[in-house]
Design a protein around this motif. Structure first.
Motif, PDB file in Angstrom:
ATOM      1  N   VAL A  90     -30.618  -6.617 -13.396  1.00  0.00           N
ATOM      2  CA  VAL A  90     -29.558  -7.051 -14.313  1.00  0.00           C
ATOM      3  C   VAL A  90     -28.899  -5.833 -14.961  1.00  0.00           C
ATOM      4  N   GLY A  91     -29.706  -4.879 -15.383  1.00  0.00           N
ATOM      5  CA  GLY A  91     -29.166  -3.661 -15.986  1.00  0.00           C
ATOM      6  C   GLY A  91     -28.314  -2.876 -15.011  1.00  0.00           C
ATOM      7  N   ARG A  92     -28.768  -2.767 -13.779  1.00  0.00           N
ATOM      8  CA  ARG A  92     -27.988  -2.039 -12.769  1.00  0.00           C
ATOM      9  C   ARG A  92     -26.680  -2.749 -12.455  1.00  0.00           C
ATOM     10  N   GLU A  93     -26.719  -4.077 -12.421  1.00  0.00           N
ATOM     11  CA  GLU A  93     -25.479  -4.842 -12.193  1.00  0.00           C
ATOM     12  C   GLU A  93     -24.491  -4.602 -13.327  1.00  0.00           C
ATOM     13  N   LYS A  94     -24.993  -4.560 -14.554  1.00  0.00           N
ATOM     14  CA  LYS A  94     -24.126  -4.317 -15.716  1.00  0.00           C
ATOM     15  C   LYS A  94     -23.529  -2.914 -15.636  1.00  0.00           C
ATOM     16  N   ILE A  95     -24.340  -1.931 -15.228  1.00  0.00           N
ATOM     17  CA  ILE A  95     -23.840  -0.557 -15.072  1.00  0.00           C
ATOM     18  C   ILE A  95     -22.736  -0.522 -14.029  1.00  0.00           C
ATOM     19  N   ALA A  96     -22.951  -1.188 -12.895  1.00  0.00           N
ATOM     20  CA  ALA A  96     -21.941  -1.201 -11.828  1.00  0.00           C
ATOM     21  C   ALA A  96     -20.654  -1.860 -12.309  1.00  0.00           C
ATOM     22  N   ALA A  97     -20.778  -2.960 -13.046  1.00  0.00           N
ATOM     23  CA  ALA A  97     -19.589  -3.643 -13.558  1.00  0.00           C
ATOM     24  C   ALA A  97     -18.832  -2.748 -14.534  1.00  0.00           C
ATOM     25  N   LEU A  98     -19.554  -2.061 -15.399  1.00  0.00           N
ATOM     26  CA  LEU A  98     -18.899  -1.165 -16.351  1.00  0.00           C
ATOM     27  C   LEU A  98     -18.253   0.028 -15.654  1.00  0.00           C
ATOM     28  N   GLU A  99     -18.893   0.521 -14.606  1.00  0.00           N
ATOM     29  CA  GLU A  99     -18.300   1.622 -13.828  1.00  0.00           C
ATOM     30  C   GLU A  99     -16.983   1.166 -13.191  1.00  0.00           C
TER      31      GLU A  99
ATOM     32  N   GLU B 269     -28.837 -15.039 -22.652  1.00  0.00           N
ATOM     33  CA  GLU B 269     -29.963 -15.305 -21.747  1.00  0.00           C
ATOM     34  C   GLU B 269     -30.511 -13.998 -21.171  1.00  0.00           C
ATOM     35  N   GLU B 270     -29.601 -13.078 -20.824  1.00  0.00           N
ATOM     36  CA  GLU B 270     -30.041 -11.768 -20.330  1.00  0.00           C
ATOM     37  C   GLU B 270     -30.818 -11.027 -21.415  1.00  0.00           C
ATOM     38  N   ILE B 271     -30.316 -11.117 -22.643  1.00  0.00           N
ATOM     39  CA  ILE B 271     -30.987 -10.460 -23.765  1.00  0.00           C
ATOM     40  C   ILE B 271     -32.373 -11.069 -23.972  1.00  0.00           C
ATOM     41  N   ARG B 272     -32.458 -12.395 -23.878  1.00  0.00           N
ATOM     42  CA  ARG B 272     -33.752 -13.062 -24.049  1.00  0.00           C
ATOM     43  C   ARG B 272     -34.754 -12.562 -23.003  1.00  0.00           C
ATOM     44  N   GLU B 273     -34.299 -12.451 -21.765  1.00  0.00           N
ATOM     45  CA  GLU B 273     -35.194 -11.974 -20.706  1.00  0.00           C
ATOM     46  C   GLU B 273     -35.709 -10.573 -21.013  1.00  0.00           C
ATOM     47  N   MET B 274     -34.828  -9.730 -21.513  1.00  0.00           N
ATOM     48  CA  MET B 274     -35.253  -8.362 -21.839  1.00  0.00           C
ATOM     49  C   MET B 274     -36.189  -8.344 -23.051  1.00  0.00           C
ATOM     50  N   LEU B 275     -35.899  -9.182 -24.046  1.00  0.00           N
ATOM     51  CA  LEU B 275     -36.785  -9.252 -25.208  1.00  0.00           C
ATOM     52  C   LEU B 275     -38.164  -9.758 -24.811  1.00  0.00           C
ATOM     53  N   ASP B 276     -38.191 -10.680 -23.867  1.00  0.00           N
ATOM     54  CA  ASP B 276     -39.470 -11.228 -23.414  1.00  0.00           C
ATOM     55  C   ASP B 276     -40.343 -10.167 -22.763  1.00  0.00           C
ATOM     56  N   LEU B 277     -39.748  -9.078 -22.316  1.00  0.00           N
ATOM     57  CA  LEU B 277     -40.543  -7.999 -21.728  1.00  0.00           C
ATOM     58  C   LEU B 277     -41.562  -7.455 -22.722  1.00  0.00           C
TER      59      LEU B 277
END
Length: 126
Positions: free
Chosen positions: A86-95, A61-69
């Motif tokens: 969403v991207g920043r949240e993913k960065i924080a989680a990976l950090e 679903e996150e990928i779909r939202e980005m593709l829709d851009l």
């Protein structure tokens, strides 16, 4: 000219079933030549982005939202902000994961040193 499902599967090292799954989820939209699916440059680019997004840990679903851009109006800042969030949240989680992994490695290296020291007290260590 487009690509067949087999050609895309070979190129991206995925199964035709995975490609059909992405099509069912609306991430790809091939044209048809009879019963053969034909994937054009847009589908090829989208598949590449889907696979990259999955590798980076994004959900479909996150990928779909980005593709829709790629299809939204230039002025649709709300969707752009959402994708940025969403991207920043993913960065924080990976950090956080990275910090957890580094702490675990440090702890394991400490155990390794202790075990080596204990073994050295008992004799030669390999």
């Amino acid at each position: 000219m487009g690509h067949t499902i087999g050609e895309l599967a070979d190129e991206f090292d995925v199964t035709p079933r995975a490609i059909r799954f992405y099509e069912e989820r609306g991430l790809l939209s091939p044209s048809r030549q009879g019963t053969t699916r034909m994937y054009g440059p847009r589908d090829r680019a989208r598949l590449k982005l889907v696979l990259r997004g999955k590798r980076l840990g994004f959900g479909l679903e996150e990928i779909r939202e980005m593709l829709d851009l790629y299809t939204v109006e230039e002025g649709d800042a709300i969707q752009l902000r959402h994708c940025l969030e969403v991207g920043r949240e993913k960065i924080a989680a990976l950090e956080r994961q990275k910090q957890d992994i580094e702490a675990t490695l440090e702890e394991l290296r400490g155990f390794e040193k202790q075990f080596v020291r204990l073994l050295e007290e008992k004799g030669p260590v390999d």
